[in-house]
Enzyme design. Sequence first.
Site, PDB file in Angstrom:
ATOM      1  N   LYS A 146      43.280  47.595  48.867  1.00 57.40           N
ATOM      2  CA  LYS A 146      44.161  48.254  49.838  1.00 57.40           C
ATOM      3  C   LYS A 146      45.500  48.584  49.202  1.00 57.40           C
ATOM      4  CE  LYS A 146      42.706  46.743  54.394  1.00 57.40           C
ATOM      5  NZ  LYS A 146      42.895  45.725  55.404  1.00 57.40           N
TER       6      LYS A 146
ATOM      7  N   HIS B  85      41.439  35.808  44.665  1.00 57.13           N
ATOM      8  CA  HIS B  85      42.611  36.131  45.474  1.00 57.13           C
ATOM      9  C   HIS B  85      43.930  36.031  44.714  1.00 57.13           C
ATOM     10  CE1 HIS B  85      39.484  35.401  48.504  1.00 57.13           C
ATOM     11  NE2 HIS B  85      40.106  36.353  49.140  1.00 57.13           N
TER      12      HIS B  85
ATOM     13  N   HIS C 170      29.939  48.706  50.302  1.00 54.70           N
ATOM     14  CA  HIS C 170      28.958  48.347  51.331  1.00 54.70           C
ATOM     15  C   HIS C 170      27.908  49.454  51.456  1.00 54.70           C
ATOM     16  CE1 HIS C 170      32.842  46.474  52.936  1.00 54.70           C
ATOM     17  NE2 HIS C 170      32.137  45.457  52.464  1.00 54.70           N
TER      18      HIS C 170
ATOM     19  N   CYS D 278      38.906  32.498  50.270  1.00 52.37           N
ATOM     20  CA  CYS D 278      37.465  32.320  50.010  1.00 52.37           C
ATOM     21  C   CYS D 278      36.832  31.375  51.022  1.00 52.37           C
ATOM     22  CB  CYS D 278      37.207  31.739  48.625  1.00 52.37           C
ATOM     23  SG  CYS D 278      37.820  32.738  47.294  1.00 52.37           S
TER      24      CYS D 278
ATOM     25  N   CYS E 132      43.114  31.100  42.303  1.00 53.91           N
ATOM     26  CA  CYS E 132      41.770  31.548  42.704  1.00 53.91           C
ATOM     27  C   CYS E 132      41.454  32.853  41.978  1.00 53.91           C
ATOM     28  CB  CYS E 132      41.746  31.763  44.218  1.00 53.91           C
ATOM     29  SG  CYS E 132      40.409  32.850  44.731  1.00 53.91           S
TER      30      CYS E 132
ATOM     31  N   CYS F 104      40.864  27.319  48.805  1.00 52.80           N
ATOM     32  CA  CYS F 104      41.385  28.691  48.886  1.00 52.80           C
ATOM     33  C   CYS F 104      41.051  29.212  50.280  1.00 52.80           C
ATOM     34  CB  CYS F 104      40.769  29.585  47.816  1.00 52.80           C
ATOM     35  SG  CYS F 104      41.203  31.319  48.080  1.00 52.80           S
TER      36      CYS F 104
ATOM     37  N   HIS G  14      33.269  50.177  53.348  1.00 55.62           N
ATOM     38  CA  HIS G  14      33.708  51.073  52.279  1.00 55.62           C
ATOM     39  C   HIS G  14      32.535  51.434  51.365  1.00 55.62           C
ATOM     40  CE1 HIS G  14      33.644  47.736  49.486  1.00 55.62           C
ATOM     41  NE2 HIS G  14      34.619  47.079  50.118  1.00 55.62           N
TER      42      HIS G  14
ATOM     43  N   LYS H 219      39.488  48.326  40.461  1.00 52.85           N
ATOM     44  CA  LYS H 219      38.814  47.644  41.551  1.00 52.85           C
ATOM     45  C   LYS H 219      39.377  48.209  42.865  1.00 52.85           C
ATOM     46  CE  LYS H 219      37.749  43.020  43.006  1.00 52.85           C
ATOM     47  NZ  LYS H 219      37.904  41.617  42.954  1.00 52.85           N
TER      48      LYS H 219
HETATM   49  N1  MSP Z   1      29.591  38.033  54.315  1.00 55.36           N
HETATM   50  C1  MSP Z   1      29.333  37.870  52.943  1.00 55.36           C
HETATM   51  C2  MSP Z   1      27.860  38.015  52.642  1.00 55.36           C
HETATM   52  C3  MSP Z   1      26.969  37.062  53.382  1.00 55.36           C
HETATM   53  S1  MSP Z   1      25.284  37.380  53.047  1.00 55.36           S
HETATM   54  C4  MSP Z   1      24.484  36.089  53.693  1.00 55.36           C
HETATM   55  C5  MSP Z   1      30.085  38.915  52.157  1.00 55.36           C
HETATM   56  N2  MSP Z   1      30.478  40.000  52.826  1.00 55.36           N
HETATM   57  S2  MSP Z   1      31.253  41.260  52.171  1.00 55.36           S
HETATM   58  O1  MSP Z   1      31.610  42.120  53.275  1.00 55.36           O
HETATM   59  O2  MSP Z   1      32.308  40.802  51.349  1.00 55.36           O
HETATM   60  O3  MSP Z   1      30.195  42.011  51.358  1.00 55.36           O
HETATM   61  C6  MSP Z   1      29.981  41.762  49.989  1.00 55.36           C
HETATM   62  C7  MSP Z   1      28.961  42.755  49.519  1.00 55.36           C
HETATM   63  O4  MSP Z   1      29.404  44.106  49.775  1.00 55.36           O
HETATM   64  C8  MSP Z   1      28.676  42.745  48.036  1.00 55.36           C
HETATM   65  O5  MSP Z   1      27.806  41.725  47.623  1.00 55.36           O
HETATM   66  C9  MSP Z   1      28.068  44.121  47.887  1.00 55.36           C
HETATM   67  O6  MSP Z   1      26.807  44.150  48.430  1.00 55.36           O
HETATM   68  C10 MSP Z   1      29.005  44.955  48.728  1.00 55.36           C
HETATM   69  N3  MSP Z   1      30.191  45.349  47.977  1.00 55.36           N
HETATM   70  C11 MSP Z   1      31.492  45.083  48.314  1.00 55.36           C
HETATM   71  N4  MSP Z   1      32.298  45.677  47.388  1.00 55.36           N
HETATM   72  C12 MSP Z   1      31.557  46.292  46.447  1.00 55.36           C
HETATM   73  C13 MSP Z   1      31.850  47.138  45.360  1.00 55.36           C
HETATM   74  N5  MSP Z   1      33.078  47.436  44.994  1.00 55.36           N
HETATM   75  N6  MSP Z   1      30.815  47.663  44.687  1.00 55.36           N
HETATM   76  C14 MSP Z   1      29.516  47.444  45.038  1.00 55.36           C
HETATM   77  N7  MSP Z   1      29.204  46.670  46.081  1.00 55.36           N
HETATM   78  C15 MSP Z   1      30.189  45.971  46.720  1.00 55.36           C
HETATM   79  O7  MSP Z   1      30.255  38.716  50.964  1.00 55.36           O
END
Ligand code: MSP
Length: 531
Positions: free
Chosen positions: A300, A148, A23, A131, A145, A128, A20, A297
């Site tokens: 879904k 969640h 990412h 998490c 949590c 949790c 999304h 935030k």
């Molecule tokens: N798999 C772990 C990370 C392991 S790194 C060794 C993880 N994955 S995640 O898919 O949840 O990705 C989290 C990351 O996605 C956040 O730290 C950020 O980089 C990005 N984002 C997810 N949602 C976000 C927003 N709403 N806004 C900005 N970035 C965000 O955690």
Amino acid sequence: MKPKKQFFTTPIYYVNAKPHLGHAYTSITADVATRFNQMNGVETFFLTGTDEHGDKIVQAAQDQKTTPKEYADNISKLFQDLLPVLNVKNDLFIRTTDPDHIKVVNTVLSKIYDSGDIYFSSYEGLYCFGCERFYQERELVNGKCPDHGVAPKTIKESNYFFKMSKYQEWLINHIKTNPDFITPTQYKNEILSFLKEPLEDLCISRPKSRLIWGITLPFDEDYVTYVWFDALVNYISALGYPDGDLFKKFWPGTRHFVAKDIIKPHGIYWPIMLKAAGIQIYNGLNVHGFWNVKGSKMSKSIGNVTDPIKVTDVYGIDPFRYFLMREMVFGLDANFTEETIVSRINSDLANDLGNLFSRVLSMNHRYFDGEVKGADTAVEKEKSLSLSSPAKKAIDDFKQAMSLCEFHKGIGAIWQFISIMNKYIDTNAPWTLAKDEANIPTLKTVLYNLIEGLRVVSCLIYPIMPETSLKMQTTLCIAKDNNKFYTLEEISPWGQIEKGTVIAKPDILFPRIDTDKVISKNNKKNSAARC
Ligand code: MSP
């Protein structure tokens, strides 16, 4: 002084859902930082990838009636396919199911186990499942949590623990003596404040009776590795730790990009894991805030999870990259709405930059058939017409801000210069100069300075809008043979566009967007920019 070789990383994303906007932002940010550093003479390596083990993936696979591996393959591919769509140029894409990665996780675990920093113990705690970790009472919000919103379950298990507490004082000292280790400062302070409390040892195993989708511990085959202990190691397994050339070359200049949600694993577990395994500590952790969508935030259930592919389909890649980098102050949260992206495109891109480009080149066509006439140095001096000082200031300010990950300020420095050029046109009124033969030397000088200014702008926007940068350079006849970017050093000397160059009529860089049409159309379709 920053190392001349730098390693840029994004988090490896969970494959439990499609990519999304959030990412996309981190990947684009790391790409912009990488490209900027290349312009600054740094040799770079850029890594991204997917995190594929753990309960969440098993759950998601079950929901889809497929196996965890097949499920991970499908979603990982979505993350890989998104990169070219966003024009993100990674050097490697790592998956935690890669056999080479698994080998390195084993190496690191064995090293720490052999050193005596991992012990076996029975533990009862609040777990949790969302998490995939134990919580302490004081971390919960109203007994739930914080991520969640569900009450964790009490679990009693024998597990392996990592002696993080042993390294607490060392870590505090490391953070305090390396001021750029965690930036921006608010996140450094957050970690330091967390470290004021005694650090609990980290449970780094899960019994196979409960979870099998993970990496088996090298010292006990009844257990798999805790997902974070596996995931964080990607940063070194990707470089071929311990003996790989890439590891030797790039690891000392590592800069991790993550959002605020995962500063604890990156700011606490990871440096301690490295220290315990006798590996050099990474250089810097750059933490950004969260994108909210229409003030909430992304979730879904609200239905506001924004699909970056749909946004780029509607608005284009460069405008999307520009918007994300300009709108978010690195470190703080930002809000995504279609109104704001459309307004940025129309005002900053179509009006300020697009109009400047087309006005200048159209006038050069009208008055000189597209030929660059060059500046008359005497006239330039006498009438103070040179734009070289504001151009130099733009380059210096851009460099300073971008080096500090203050991307919005870096962009602001370019737009400050664009605004100076737009005012310069109004002040010098080329259309009036053209009416009097005596003013032709002034007209040539004014247009030459504006074309040179456009050259500087075309080079500076490269990390943020690589396609537009090349498009402008192709029109200005300065695109390099291999379409490569210009380094900051190459950009700096003033007066590079050669006299006699004939510049074609410009294409429109950014078409204006009809606000009513796009927003109402998207609202009707239940928003084109959502999943
Ligand atoms: N798999 C772990 C990370 C392991 S790194 C060794 C993880 N994955 S995640 O898919 O949840 O990705 C989290 C990351 O996605 C956040 O730290 C950020 O980089 C990005 N984002 C997810 N949602 C976000 C927003 N709403 N806004 C900005 N970035 C965000 O955690």
